[in-house]
Structures are given as structure tokens and as C-alpha cells.
Design an enzyme around this catalytic site. Structure first.
Site, PDB file in Angstrom:
ATOM      1  CG  HIS A 184      41.583   6.437   7.779  1.00 41.64           C
ATOM      2  ND1 HIS A 184      41.932   5.758   6.646  1.00 41.64           N
ATOM      3  CD2 HIS A 184      40.812   7.478   6.920  1.00 41.64           C
ATOM      4  CE1 HIS A 184      41.105   5.550   5.928  1.00 41.64           C
ATOM      5  NE2 HIS A 184      40.689   6.426   5.932  1.00 41.64           N
ATOM      6  NE  ARG A 272      55.999  -1.844   8.207  1.00 40.84           N
ATOM      7  CZ  ARG A 272      55.472  -0.375   7.874  1.00 40.84           C
ATOM      8  NH1 ARG A 272      54.775  -0.457   6.363  1.00 40.84           N
ATOM      9  NH2 ARG A 272      55.829   0.386   8.444  1.00 40.84           N
ATOM     10  CB  CYS A 468      61.658   1.845   4.513  1.00 42.90           C
ATOM     11  SG  CYS A 468      62.176   0.529   6.034  1.00 42.90           S
TER      12      CYS A 468
END
Ligand code: PEP
Ligand code: MG
Length: 537
Positions: A184, A272, A468
């Protein structure tokens, strides 16, 4: 420079910064899990702690800006999840105290999300929430209280979503001893343009007030260093209005689609779909799926929308598609291989996507993940074409299919390379194992040469080749991809604009010269260093 101490790590960002170390010590340790005999009082204590944390999040969210405010919204959303509270309550009835019961409930919930980096942010949100509620019960203070002036380099183990949302103007750089390229801290620092060096094991040696140079391009921290010691910064200056190849966005949720629509993304390169199903215990109906897809398609940025059929299994467990225990799930029944046992579910996805396509009038491309053979590609394309008006393609994630691209001529309209999995299978290195990060960096020449071959074979066969995987979110690597002959890249919404700018800063001939540097290298260090030096020069 000769006497200065250098600490190495993984750089995030394109330029260096100097500042004074401001250490954030790990929070006080939470008490160990314990039992209690008073279920009523524990439930009450849990309710109070949750209400109090909700109040704190509301205050922090109020103060925060766009992306940070969203973090607090996401935390509040999870905090209010009834299923999570019921799980905790049932743990209290089994004799656990409030804090333990909540922690265990969060762990169970988190397991549904798996450990995939794609979901790392959501797992991190959940763990952060667990810590907040447990700390509240134990009376431990979690607010960072960071200074608002000065030039500070924040140093800590790793920073949670709620921590990063409290960063002030004074935070000019970040160093963490843990975390990796997909943690993160990295994602936030990259999107806010805060130079960072993560996974810097020796960060613990730094002391409050030390002056340091954070040099992400050089993957290092220099104690006492000045900007003149820094590796040359990389600055992209747009030379044309359009990037040399299409830049699309990766999305997983409606919120992602909305974020992507606010960027320069030319459509979506990877939707996704499994994020919709991760916590579902039974398969959603065609109506439910159609409604969800219609909302996402309508919100997505202008351009084609490449939708991936479900990629369940291994690191992406979907409860209603469970394949049971497998010895080696990454090499097991995952992705398109589910067609054998779950054909009707994959068909229901395609039917729903066709419904959403008709409802929204959007251009939809569909692709299957984890394809290993030409026959699998042919079967999927035949199925998809029989159900809807899609362009059809496959993901290239296995070395086996990467060797057969020319034979896909006439079968697929496009391929999209998933470098996360392709690296995992090419290097036989588990993508979830932090100890193997050096093998999994996209700068590995074996990956770069494999990508070159895929792009060349795709071109010869008239098949467009997109990328991707996470590698395309790094603007410097995106240039290499364009130079190799890749025809589009797809990056996370926060990276789309910087990737588009990098790809507008040079022409294809120049990108090819940069890619040639990477192609001739024999180590990841050499390929990264030669490309970055050329881009800085
Ligand atoms: C990949 O493997 O690179 C990819 C894009 O798919 P995921 O990360 O979802 O497995
Ligand atoms: Mg993949």
C-alpha cells in the site's frame, strides 16, 4: 560521497528528495488472544469500540482529500458489514473476548480475498480495521499526529491505508523496512508522487533528525547525502498530444471504473471480474451479473472494454467455484481450466456480458485467463463468439502459450500479456513469496526477451498484443514495452496519466532504442540501470 552510508531497497518514484528522518515507531503490541465468560459484556464492548472507531474515521475522512477520503469510506463500509459483525458475534458465543473475536472474524473474512497483490489493498484495509477496533478495546492510540511543517522523511516498518491518509504536507519522502513494490505504501507514494524506498531492511538504523537522501531511481537511501549525490531524475516532457501506443486502465469494481473515467485512459485493458464474486457463497444469477456489468461498462472510460472471464483458483479463491484442496494450486485448476467443472458459470458470465453490452452500447472484448494451449484458446473463442458480439482473445500468462502466438492467427483477435503470472511461471517463482521479489521484477531480461518474442509473433500474425500486468504501471517499463512492439498497455487508474505522459515523451523509434538496451542486458540490474540512465540523459 565516498564516506556516505548507503542503504539499499526498492525505489518508488522518478526523482530524489532530501529531508530529516521522522521515525514512526510501531504501535504498542496488541494483547494476545484470550477467552471470556461474559458474552454479553464482550458484545457490548465490541459494539462500543466499533461505534468509536466509526466516529474517528468520520473525522479523519472529513479532513482528508479525494483518494484518502475514499480510504476512510472503504474502512467505514467494511466496519458496517453485517456478515463481519455476525462472524465476530459467533466467535464471542464460542467463548472469545471482543478483541479476539473481531480479529478472528477479520482473518476469516480476509481469507476469502486471498493474498493476491490485486486484492492486497482490500486485505490491508481489513487488517487495518481489525487493528483499530482491537486497539480501541485495549486503549492503544493509533493516530500518527505528524508535523505539518518542515521537510521530513517518514521512516517506519510499513504504512497502512489509514496511516498514509494522515500524511501531511511536511512528508517529502518515505522509507519502509518492510513492504514491496505492490504494498500500500508503494501504491500511495507512486500515485501522490512522494519519492519512497521500500523494503529497505536497514531502515531501522536511521535515527530521528538524520538528514537523508531518498533516491528511488537508484533504489537507495544515502545518509547525509545531498541532491548532487542523487541518481539523475527522470522527467517526462510530453512531445505529442497522444501516447505512442494506447494506454488503458485496469479495473475491478464500479469505483475503479469511475476513477479510470477521470483519467486519460483509452478504455479498459483488464476488467478483473472475480472481484465481484470473492465473498459470494453461491453463483450470482444472470440478472444480477448483467446489472452489475451494465453499471461498470456505463461508467468505464471511452474506448474498448476488455473483460476477463473469471480467474478463480490459487491466489483468488471464489467460494462457489472451490476446487477443493490441491497440492499445488498455482499449477492447479485455475482460470480457464475451470471450464471442465464450471462451464455453465463461465457461459453465464458471457451471457451477462452480452446483455450488458447491448444495454450500454459499449464495445466489449472478452478474454480468458490461464490459457496453456492453442486448443483451449480456440475453444474459448468459439464459445464466446457463439454467445455475443465480442472481440475475443486470451491472456498470455504461461510460457507454453507464449511460444505459440503465431499459431493463434485466425483464432484470436487479440492477446493480453499478464506479466504477473507470466513471470511466476517463467521463473518458477511463487508471486506471493516476498523472498523471490528479485526474480519477479519485470526488468529480468528473460521476461523482456519473452515479451519481445510475443510482440514480434503477434505482429507477424496480425494479432494485437497488450500488456496488463503490474509492469505496465511503471512508466519507464511501459516505454520498454512500446519499444518491444506491444500495441497497448493497461495500468492501474492512479498510474494511467503518468504512463500516458511517459509514452507521449518520445517516438516509437526512440522507444525501440530504449527497448534494445533492455534486450541486450543479461541481468535485471543492468536492464533497469541502462534504461533509466538513457531516459534521464
Ligand atoms: C497478470 O497475471 O499479470 C494479471 C494481469 O492477472 P492477475 O494479476 O489478476 O493474475
Ligand atoms: Mg494473472
Amino acid at each position: 560521497m565516498a564516506d556516505l552510508k548507503v542503504l539499499s531497497g526498492l525505489g518508488v518514484g522518478l526523482n530524489s528528495v532530501i529531508g530529516d528522518v521522522f521515525r514512526v515507531l510501531p504501535h504498542a503490541t496488541l494483547p494476545p488472544r484470550a477467552k471470556s465468560t461474559n458474552a454479553g459484556a464482550e458484545t457490548e464492548a465490541l459494539r462500543e469500540a466499533i461505534a468509536s472507531v466509526a466516529g474517528e474515521l468520520a473525522t479523519l475522512g472529513h479532513r482528508a482529500d479525494g483518494a484518502s477520503a475514499e480510504i476512510f469510506e472503504a474502512l467505514t463500509y467494511l466496519l458496517e458489514d453485517e456478515e463481519l459483525f455476525e462472524l465476530a458475534e459467533s466467535n464471542i458465543s464460542s467463548g472469545w473476548n471482543a478483541a479476539s473475536a473481531y480479529a478472528m472474524a477479520v482473518d476469516e473474512f480476509g481469507e476469502l480475498l486471498g493474498g493476491d497483490p490485486t486484492f492486497a489493498e482490500r486485505v490491508a484495509d481489513l487488517q487495518d480495521l481489525s487493528k483499530r477496533v482491537q486497539s480501541k478495546i485495549a486503549g492503544i492510540e493509533l493516530l500518527l499526529n505528524l508535523p505539518t511543517s518542515g521537510s521530513l522523511i517518514l521512516v517506519g516498518e510499513d504504512f497502512s491505508p489509514a496511516d498514509t491518509a494522515q500524511f501531511t504536507e511536511a512528508i517529502k519522502g518515505v522509507i519502509t523496512s518492510k513492504g514491496g513494490p505492490t504494498s500500500h505504501t508503494s501504491i500511495i507514494c507512486r500515485s501522490r508522487n512522494i519519492p519512497a524506498v521500500v523494503s529497505c531492511a536497514q531502515a531501522d538504523e536511521l535515527e530521528d533528525g538524520d538528514s537523508v537522501l531518498v533516491d528511488p531511481v537508484g533504489d537507495r537511501v544515502v545518509i547525509g547525502g545531498t541532491l548532487s549525490d542523487a541518481t539523475a531524475a527522470i522527467e517526462f516532457v510530453a512531445m505529442s498530444a497522444e501516447p505512442i501506443i494506447a494506454v488503458r486502465s485496469n479495473i475491478g469494481t464500479l469505483a475503479d471504473a469511475e476513477l479510470a473515467a477521470a483519467t486519460k485512459a483509452e478504455g479498459v485493458g483488464l476488467f478483473r471480474t472475480e472481484l465481484l464474486y470473492l465473498s459470494e457463497r453461491k453463483a450470482p444469477s444472470v440478472e444480477q451479473q448483467t446489472e452489475h456489468y451494465s453499471k461498470v461498462l456505463a461508467a468505464a472510460p471511452t474506448g474498448p472494454i476488455v473483460v476477463r472471464t473469471i480467474d478463480a483458483g490459487s491466489d483468488k479463491p471464489v467460494p462457489f467455484l472451490s476446487m477443493g484442496e490441491e497440492e499445488n494450486p498455482a499449477l492447479g485448476v485455475r482460470g480457464y481450466r475451470l471450464i471442465v467443472e464450471h462451464r455453465s458459470f463461465i457461459e453465464s458470465q458471457l451471457v451477462s456480458l452480452e446483455g450488458a453490452r447491448q444495454a450500454t452500447g459499449r464495445e466489449v472484448w472478452v478474454m480468458a485467463p490461464m490459457i496453456s494451449t492453442v486448443q483451449e484458446a480456440a475453444d474459448f473463442c468459439e464459445l464466446a463468439k457463439s454467445i455475443g458480439k465480442f472481440k475475443v482473445g486470451i491472456m498470455v500468462e504461461t510460457p507454453s502459450i507464449s511460444a505459440m502466438i503465431g499459431d493463434l492467427k485466425g483464432i484470436v483477435d487479440f492477446v493480453s500479456v499478464g506479466t504477473n503470472d507470466l513471470s511466476q511461471y517463467l521463473f518458477a517463482a511463487d508471486r506471493m513469496n516476498p523472498a523471490l521479489g528479485a526474480l519477479l521484477t519485470p526488468w529480468q531480461p528473460a521476461l523482456i526477451r519473452t515479451l519481445a518474442r510475443i510482440a514480434a509473433d503477434g505482429k507477424a500474425a496480425g494479432i494485437s498484443v497488450g500488456v496488463c500486468g503490474e509492469s505496465a504501471s511503471d512508466p519507464t517499463f511501459a516505454i520498454v514495452l512500446a519499444g518491444l512492439g506491444v500495441t497497448s498497455v493497461s495500468a492501474s487508474p492512479s498510474q494511467v496519466n503518468v504512463v500516458a505522459k511517459a509514452l507521449s515523451s518520445l517516438n516509437l523509434v526512440e522507444a525501440k532504442a530504449i527497448a534494445d538496451l533492455a534486450l541486450s542486458a543479461t541481468s535485471a540490474e543492468e536492464s533497469k540501470a541502462s534504461v533509466l540512465a538513457a531516459l534521464a540523459g
